[in-house]
Scaffold this active site. Structure first.
Site, PDB file in Angstrom:
ATOM      1  CE  LYS A 147     -25.804 -71.218 104.827  1.00 44.59           C
ATOM      2  NZ  LYS A 147     -24.680 -70.495 104.189  1.00 44.59           N
ATOM      3  CG  HIS A 156     -21.610 -63.871 105.107  1.00 44.29           C
ATOM      4  ND1 HIS A 156     -20.705 -63.937 106.157  1.00 44.29           N
ATOM      5  CD2 HIS A 156     -22.036 -65.133 104.904  1.00 44.29           C
ATOM      6  CE1 HIS A 156     -20.594 -65.182 106.556  1.00 44.29           C
ATOM      7  NE2 HIS A 156     -21.385 -65.929 105.820  1.00 44.29           N
TER       8      HIS A 156
END
Length: 431
Positions: free
Chosen positions: A200, A327
């Site tokens: 991330k 996701h």
């Protein structure tokens, strides 16, 4: 023997679950995050469970929606969407609003409804599977694989939440530089056997995140790598990062915000682009696919309205030659089980799915789902193949009841302001 599949009761239990101080471009995860556990009971005494977001805007829809289900058949899955359309959405929840984290673009009434329906659809499928003695994947047409591969979801991370903030301790340690990211990846591999890695991004300047990905490539040669800055970069910056990392990235996820920007990046790089931000409803597919903005769609049954809609999305992607994977947001074992069942039914699942589950130290199940070699085995037990731990559910619900409202809505920027009172949500592009 004929089974009575009439829904006789629906129970909604909002909870707060521990979350580590994981960093993203919006800020940092709160020490506790809201989830909603859905239980659907049938006249035959079967109970199905589901899970979705627990923020107030979802609870406001879930409560009247639950009341409408009593007396209907648990097998009436199509009817869930008709009922959802009858539930009014507070205009203040959608007018000009962007969801927390900006992960789904501009918030709409339909997006809110779909996230609510997803939890109920999973609960109904779980109950139906238990009543018929069939696993959920069989209700979806049957599995094409016996285990589903997941990737290690790496985050820049503080060692602890800010001093003075009530939180649960974790043993992951800090990761704020390339060495810390690599150490975190090694821990994920040792504990769970993951062989692909997603970082991330959007937290530090792109040069620092490029260095982290290169460090991962050196530490894990040949392993699939992804980088996701949540749309924090300009088109120009996205192209620079793609040029730097093109030889090591499996794909670059949402480098720029919105379909037009993604299309511009895609036209000028050979690095595949993935998204869970600009394609989150069926209405958003046409523009993205026509413009060639994305090469991989990261589905999320919490976004799309459940497991059957996820299958429909996968079929559309297959038709247009677009890859599909999954996701993940903060979730517990019920959602991981649901993800695994539907992923097992998708033929062209060529990328490991995302999952936050290793980050969650708490769960509402009697037995946590296990990763073996980075994969979760597909259960053949009736329904989802999971069971609620009533004591844990009650404990986490009590935490929600005791909260003064501060944590009942996820707000990463507010959590960051505890550490940095001057923090404001960065405008995009951030770099």
């Amino acid at each position: 023997m004929t089974r009575d599949l009439t829904i006789t009761a629906v129970h909604l239990t909002p909870i707060l679950v521990a979350d580590p101080p994981l960093l993203n471009t919006q800020g940092v995860h709160q020490p506790y995050t809201p989830r909603l556990i859905v239980e659907v009971e049938t006249a035959d005494g079967v109970t199905g469970v589901g899970e979705t977001y627990g923020d107030a805007k979802y609870l406001e829809l879930a409560r009247p929606f639950a009341a409408k289900l009593v007396g209907r058949q648990v097998s009436d899955l199509n009817g869930l969407f008709t009922l959802a359309d009858e539930v009014a959405v507070d205009s203040s929840r959608v007018f000009g609003q962007v969801d927390v984290g900006g992960l789904r673009g501009v918030q709409t009434a339909d997006k809110l409804r779909l996230s609510v329906v997803s939890g109920f659809e999973v609960a109904c499928l779980d109950a139906l599977g238990k009543a018929l003695g069939l696993p959920v994947h069989a209700l979806l047409g049957g599995k094409v694989r016996d285990a589903v591969e997941y990737s290690a979801y790496l985050f820049y991370k503080w060692a602890d939440h800010p001093e003075g903030v009530a939180s649960e301790k974790d043993d992951w340690g800090a990761a704020v530089d390339p060495a810390g990211v690599v150490a975190q990846a090694r821990a994920f591999t040792e504990r769970y056997g993951f062989t692909s890695f997603k970082l991330k991004g959007g937290v530090f300047p792109p040069e620092e995140e490029i260095a982290a990905v290169k460090a991962l490539a050196e530490a894990f040669p040949g392993h699939p790598l992804r980088l996701d800055p949540n749309g924090a970069w300009s088109v120009e910056t996205s192209l620079k990062v793609a040029a730097e990392l093109g030889d090591v990235l499996e794909y670059l996820e949402d480098p720029a915000l919105g379909t037009p920007a993604m299309a511009e990046v895609a036209a000028k790089t050979g690095v595949p682009l993935a998204t869970n931000m600009c394609v989150t409803t069926f209405a958003e597919i046409q523009e993205a696919f026509t413009k060639g903005a994305v090469q991989v769609v990261l589905s999320d049954h919490h976004y799309w309205g459940g497991l059957r809609n996820t299958q429909q999305l996968a079929a559309v992607c297959r038709t247009f030659g677009v890859g599909v994977s999954m996701h993940s947001n903060t979730h517990l074992g019920i959602s991981l089980a649901a993800m695994t069942h539907v992923a097992a039914t998708v033929p062209d699942l060529h990328h490991a799915c995302d999952s936050h589950y290793p980050w969650q130290s708490e769960d509402v199940l009697t037995e946590r789902l296990a990763f073996d070699g980075g994969k979760v085995a597909v259960s053949d037990a009736p329904g989802l193949g999971v069971a609620l731990d009533r004591e844990r559910l009650a404990f986490l619900h009590r935490r929600w009841l005791d909260d003064d409202g501060t944590l009942r809505d996820r707000d990463d920027a507010a959590a960051m302001r505890v550490a940095d009172p001057e923090w404001v949500t960065p405008s995009v592009p951030r770099w």
